[in-house]
Motif scaffolding. Sequence first.
Motif, PDB file in Angstrom:
ATOM      1  N   VAL A   1      -0.051 -30.066  26.714  1.00 12.94           N
ATOM      2  CA  VAL A   1      -0.106 -30.281  28.165  1.00 12.94           C
ATOM      3  C   VAL A   1       0.864 -31.399  28.567  1.00 12.94           C
ATOM      4  N   LYS A   2       0.760 -32.525  27.904  1.00 13.74           N
ATOM      5  CA  LYS A   2       1.608 -33.677  28.266  1.00 13.74           C
ATOM      6  C   LYS A   2       3.090 -33.402  27.997  1.00 13.74           C
ATOM      7  N   ARG A   3       3.386 -32.762  26.858  1.00 15.24           N
ATOM      8  CA  ARG A   3       4.777 -32.440  26.526  1.00 15.24           C
ATOM      9  C   ARG A   3       5.357 -31.463  27.555  1.00 15.24           C
ATOM     10  N   THR A   4       4.576 -30.474  27.933  1.00 15.39           N
ATOM     11  CA  THR A   4       5.028 -29.466  28.897  1.00 15.39           C
ATOM     12  C   THR A   4       5.221 -30.072  30.281  1.00 15.39           C
TER      13      THR A   4
ATOM     14  N   MET B   1      -3.400 -22.607  30.415  1.00 16.25           N
ATOM     15  CA  MET B   1      -2.085 -22.456  31.022  1.00 16.25           C
ATOM     16  C   MET B   1      -1.881 -23.546  32.070  1.00 16.25           C
ATOM     17  N   LEU B   2      -0.653 -24.008  32.155  1.00 16.10           N
ATOM     18  CA  LEU B   2      -0.248 -24.936  33.210  1.00 16.10           C
ATOM     19  C   LEU B   2       0.519 -24.167  34.269  1.00 16.10           C
ATOM     20  N   LEU B   3       0.250 -24.484  35.523  1.00 13.47           N
ATOM     21  CA  LEU B   3       0.996 -23.917  36.633  1.00 13.47           C
ATOM     22  C   LEU B   3       1.795 -25.041  37.272  1.00 13.47           C
ATOM     23  N   LYS B   4       3.115 -24.904  37.289  1.00 10.32           N
ATOM     24  CA  LYS B   4       3.987 -25.893  37.946  1.00 10.32           C
ATOM     25  C   LYS B   4       4.114 -25.464  39.397  1.00 10.32           C
TER      26      LYS B   4
ATOM     27  N   HIS C   1      -2.351 -33.119  38.232  1.00  7.60           N
ATOM     28  CA  HIS C   1      -1.173 -33.909  38.570  1.00  7.60           C
ATOM     29  C   HIS C   1      -0.677 -33.359  39.898  1.00  7.60           C
ATOM     30  N   LYS C   2       0.065 -34.125  40.643  1.00  7.17           N
ATOM     31  CA  LYS C   2       0.512 -33.648  41.961  1.00  7.17           C
ATOM     32  C   LYS C   2       1.358 -32.380  41.875  1.00  7.17           C
ATOM     33  N   TYR C   3       1.916 -32.086  40.701  1.00 10.83           N
ATOM     34  CA  TYR C   3       2.723 -30.882  40.523  1.00 10.83           C
ATOM     35  C   TYR C   3       2.104 -29.849  39.576  1.00 10.83           C
ATOM     36  N   PHE C   4       0.917 -30.095  39.028  1.00 10.64           N
ATOM     37  CA  PHE C   4       0.383 -29.200  38.000  1.00 10.64           C
ATOM     38  C   PHE C   4      -1.086 -28.858  38.195  1.00 10.64           C
ATOM     39  N   VAL C   5      -1.388 -27.577  37.973  1.00  9.93           N
ATOM     40  CA  VAL C   5      -2.760 -27.072  37.940  1.00  9.93           C
ATOM     41  C   VAL C   5      -2.991 -26.503  36.548  1.00  9.93           C
ATOM     42  N   LEU C   6      -4.138 -26.826  35.980  1.00 10.06           N
ATOM     43  CA  LEU C   6      -4.537 -26.319  34.675  1.00 10.06           C
ATOM     44  C   LEU C   6      -5.528 -25.178  34.907  1.00 10.06           C
ATOM     45  N   THR C   7      -5.318 -24.050  34.228  1.00  9.98           N
ATOM     46  CA  THR C   7      -6.181 -22.888  34.391  1.00  9.98           C
ATOM     47  C   THR C   7      -6.213 -22.118  33.070  1.00  9.98           C
ATOM     48  N   ALA C   8      -6.796 -20.933  33.083  1.00  9.27           N
ATOM     49  CA  ALA C   8      -6.845 -20.090  31.889  1.00  9.27           C
ATOM     50  C   ALA C   8      -5.564 -19.260  31.797  1.00  9.27           C
ATOM     51  N   ALA C   9      -5.079 -19.037  30.581  1.00 10.70           N
ATOM     52  CA  ALA C   9      -3.835 -18.279  30.382  1.00 10.70           C
ATOM     53  C   ALA C   9      -3.977 -16.827  30.809  1.00 10.70           C
ATOM     54  N   HIS C  10      -5.187 -16.287  30.766  1.00  6.49           N
ATOM     55  CA  HIS C  10      -5.337 -14.887  31.175  1.00  6.49           C
ATOM     56  C   HIS C  10      -5.289 -14.730  32.700  1.00  6.49           C
ATOM     57  N   CYS C  11      -5.164 -15.825  33.426  1.00  2.45           N
ATOM     58  CA  CYS C  11      -5.031 -15.798  34.893  1.00  2.45           C
ATOM     59  C   CYS C  11      -3.561 -15.764  35.275  1.00  2.45           C
TER      60      CYS C  11
END
Length: 182
Positions: free
Chosen positions: A175-178, A110-113, A55-65
């Motif tokens: 993911v969508k709720r967050t 993990m999601l990064l805003k 998404h233009k505001y979100f990156v999906l990655t691993a939580a341990h990162c």
Amino acid sequence: MQPLLLLLALLLPLGAGTEEIIGGHEAKPHSRPYMAFVQFLDKDKKRRCGGVLVHKYFVLTAAHCRGSSISVVLGAHNIKKQEMTQQDIPVRKAIPHPDYNPKNYSNDIMLLKLEREAKQTAAVRPLRLPTGKTRGDSGGPLVCNNVVQGIFSYGKGDGNPPGVFMKVSHFLPWVKRTMKRL
């Protein structure tokens, strides 16, 4: 698939036994415009992971990162060179899955805003999430039919299988709720 593996291998941390590529070839520049390079500090040591712009505001990655001073580079072909296509965006908030367990890597997603929106260009474009029903680097995507299906969590340090991916569709409600809340 080989260009994606090469790109993911280039993003692995130094010392992971991936400093040389065997049997690979360089990916076509910007052929994976959804790829993200995630940088952060962990106990005052620079770390890096892969990620996927969803998404233009979100990156999906691993939580341990996760660490401090997280930033994301989008639109890079060669992360070691400054390119006109690159967008370096600080992370406003890191949101690991609430059930993430660092001891066994369960729910390692993990999601990064982002602090500001990623400007969509030919070199930067989000990847679609699945509808709800390998080998790579931490946080890097497993892509099928231009849809992110998995996020790489962990694997053997020597590069041999198996590699473990978090199935994105399993985490879609979270993911969508967050994303909606932020």
